[in-house]
Motif scaffolding. Structure first.
Motif, PDB file in Angstrom:
ATOM      1  N   PHE A  19       0.802  -1.157  -0.177  1.00 26.07           N
ATOM      2  CA  PHE A  19      -0.037  -0.001  -0.003  1.00 26.07           C
ATOM      3  C   PHE A  19       1.063   1.225  -0.168  1.00 26.07           C
ATOM      4  CE2 PHE A  19      -2.839  -3.196   1.452  1.00 26.07           C
ATOM      5  CZ  PHE A  19      -3.962  -2.997   0.593  1.00 26.07           C
ATOM      6  N   ASP A  21       1.728   5.353   0.508  1.00 26.79           N
ATOM      7  CA  ASP A  21       1.602   6.509   1.346  1.00 26.79           C
ATOM      8  C   ASP A  21       0.500   7.396   0.645  1.00 26.79           C
ATOM      9  OD1 ASP A  21       1.467   8.848   2.470  1.00 26.79           O
ATOM     10  OD2 ASP A  21       3.923   8.976   2.623  1.00 26.79           O
ATOM     11  N   PRO A  22      -0.523   7.675   1.417  1.00 22.44           N
ATOM     12  CA  PRO A  22      -1.606   8.713   0.695  1.00 22.44           C
ATOM     13  C   PRO A  22      -0.977   9.971   0.184  1.00 22.44           C
ATOM     14  CG  PRO A  22      -2.393   7.810   2.857  1.00 22.44           C
ATOM     15  CD  PRO A  22      -0.938   7.395   2.663  1.00 22.44           C
ATOM     16  N   ASN A  42     -10.491   2.810   7.502  1.00 20.13           N
ATOM     17  CA  ASN A  42      -9.349   2.152   7.566  1.00 20.13           C
ATOM     18  C   ASN A  42      -8.869   2.175   5.856  1.00 20.13           C
ATOM     19  OD1 ASN A  42      -9.489   1.236  10.133  1.00 20.13           O
ATOM     20  ND2 ASN A  42     -11.093  -0.506   9.434  1.00 20.13           N
ATOM     21  N   ASN A  44      -6.821   2.107   2.581  1.00 21.76           N
ATOM     22  CA  ASN A  44      -5.350   1.932   2.197  1.00 21.76           C
ATOM     23  C   ASN A  44      -5.174   2.319   0.604  1.00 21.76           C
ATOM     24  OD1 ASN A  44      -4.077   1.024   4.596  1.00 21.76           O
ATOM     25  ND2 ASN A  44      -5.544  -0.677   4.479  1.00 21.76           N
ATOM     26  N   TRP A  45      -4.008   2.730   0.405  1.00 16.30           N
ATOM     27  CA  TRP A  45      -3.979   3.070  -1.080  1.00 16.30           C
ATOM     28  C   TRP A  45      -2.875   2.235  -1.497  1.00 16.30           C
ATOM     29  CZ3 TRP A  45      -7.091   6.301  -3.496  1.00 16.30           C
ATOM     30  CH2 TRP A  45      -7.828   7.148  -2.554  1.00 16.30           C
ATOM     31  N   LYS A  46      -2.751   1.814  -3.066  1.00 15.79           N
ATOM     32  CA  LYS A  46      -1.904   1.210  -3.750  1.00 15.79           C
ATOM     33  C   LYS A  46      -1.633   2.054  -4.933  1.00 15.79           C
ATOM     34  CE  LYS A  46      -0.965  -3.036  -6.284  1.00 15.79           C
ATOM     35  NZ  LYS A  46      -1.543  -4.141  -6.741  1.00 15.79           N
ATOM     36  N   ALA A  54      -8.016   2.419  -3.844  1.00 14.45           N
ATOM     37  CA  ALA A  54      -8.276   2.360  -2.546  1.00 14.45           C
ATOM     38  C   ALA A  54      -8.983   1.462  -1.954  1.00 14.45           C
ATOM     39  CB  ALA A  54      -9.159   3.640  -2.200  1.00 14.45           C
ATOM     40  N   THR A  55      -8.653   0.613  -0.893  1.00 14.77           N
ATOM     41  CA  THR A  55      -9.173  -0.304  -0.254  1.00 14.77           C
ATOM     42  C   THR A  55      -9.797   0.106   1.023  1.00 14.77           C
ATOM     43  OG1 THR A  55      -7.663  -1.992  -1.215  1.00 14.77           O
ATOM     44  CG2 THR A  55      -9.125  -2.749   0.460  1.00 14.77           C
ATOM     45  N   PHE A  56     -11.125  -0.141   1.226  1.00 18.84           N
ATOM     46  CA  PHE A  56     -11.368   0.556   2.561  1.00 18.84           C
ATOM     47  C   PHE A  56     -12.888  -0.046   3.050  1.00 18.84           C
ATOM     48  CE2 PHE A  56     -13.099   2.307  -1.243  1.00 18.84           C
ATOM     49  CZ  PHE A  56     -14.613   2.424  -1.079  1.00 18.84           C
ATOM     50  N   GLN A  64     -13.275  -1.613  -2.856  1.00 25.30           N
ATOM     51  CA  GLN A  64     -12.401  -1.075  -3.474  1.00 25.30           C
ATOM     52  C   GLN A  64     -12.955   0.040  -4.568  1.00 25.30           C
ATOM     53  OE1 GLN A  64     -12.771  -4.500  -3.833  1.00 25.30           O
ATOM     54  NE2 GLN A  64     -11.375  -5.019  -1.948  1.00 25.30           N
TER      55      GLN A  64
END
Length: 148
Positions: A19, A21-22, A42, A44-46, A54-56, A64
């Protein structure tokens, strides 16, 4: 578009990623995400060369959101209950892909940037892995087939 969608679905199916960093995510993506998914938790970025993911968690569901490198929304995906698929699709799947030998792996609802929804169902048998695309009307087509 199909290649980009397939790449996004593979990323979802694999479920493992590093993941980002935003701070490396563009302001356009962050602004869109913040306005569309205000209750997301929660996150998370990829970031890859082909998409930003974005997974959340939202309303208790893992989701996603996918964006292209220019910052435009590609679509969203979330797990979906198999028995909630369109009735016509359930009938087709029961006849063409019975258990056994086909084992259900995953069922995903994908909604593209224009709001059009499709379902993707993955099955595995001793001889092959299948990803099927199901329209909102219930028509079933083969999206990807891998011989084992």
């Amino acid at each position: 578009m199909k290649k980009l969608l397939f790449t996004a679905l593979i990323a979802v199916a694999i479920g493992t990623s590093a993941f980002a960093d935003p701070n490396t995510v563009s302001h356009k993506v962050l602004n869109h995400f913040a306005s569309e998914f205000t209750d997301a938790e929660n996150v998370n970025w990829k970031v890859t060369s082909q998409f930003v993911e974005a997974t959340f968690i939202m309303e208790g569901k893992k989701m996603q959101a996918f964006y292209n490198p220019e910052g435009d929304i590609i679509g969203t995906s979330q797990s979906f209950a198999f028995d909630k698929l369109p009735k016509q699709a359930l009938k087709t799947l029961a006849v063409k892909y019975p258990f056994p030998p086909y084992k259900l792996e995953e069922c995903i609802l994908f909604t593209d940037g224009e709001g059009q929804s499709k379902y993707f169902v993955s099955f595995e048998s001793p001889k092959q892995k299948l990803v099927l695309e199901i329209s909102s009307m219930g028509s079933v087509s083969e999206f990807k087939k891998t011989v084992l």
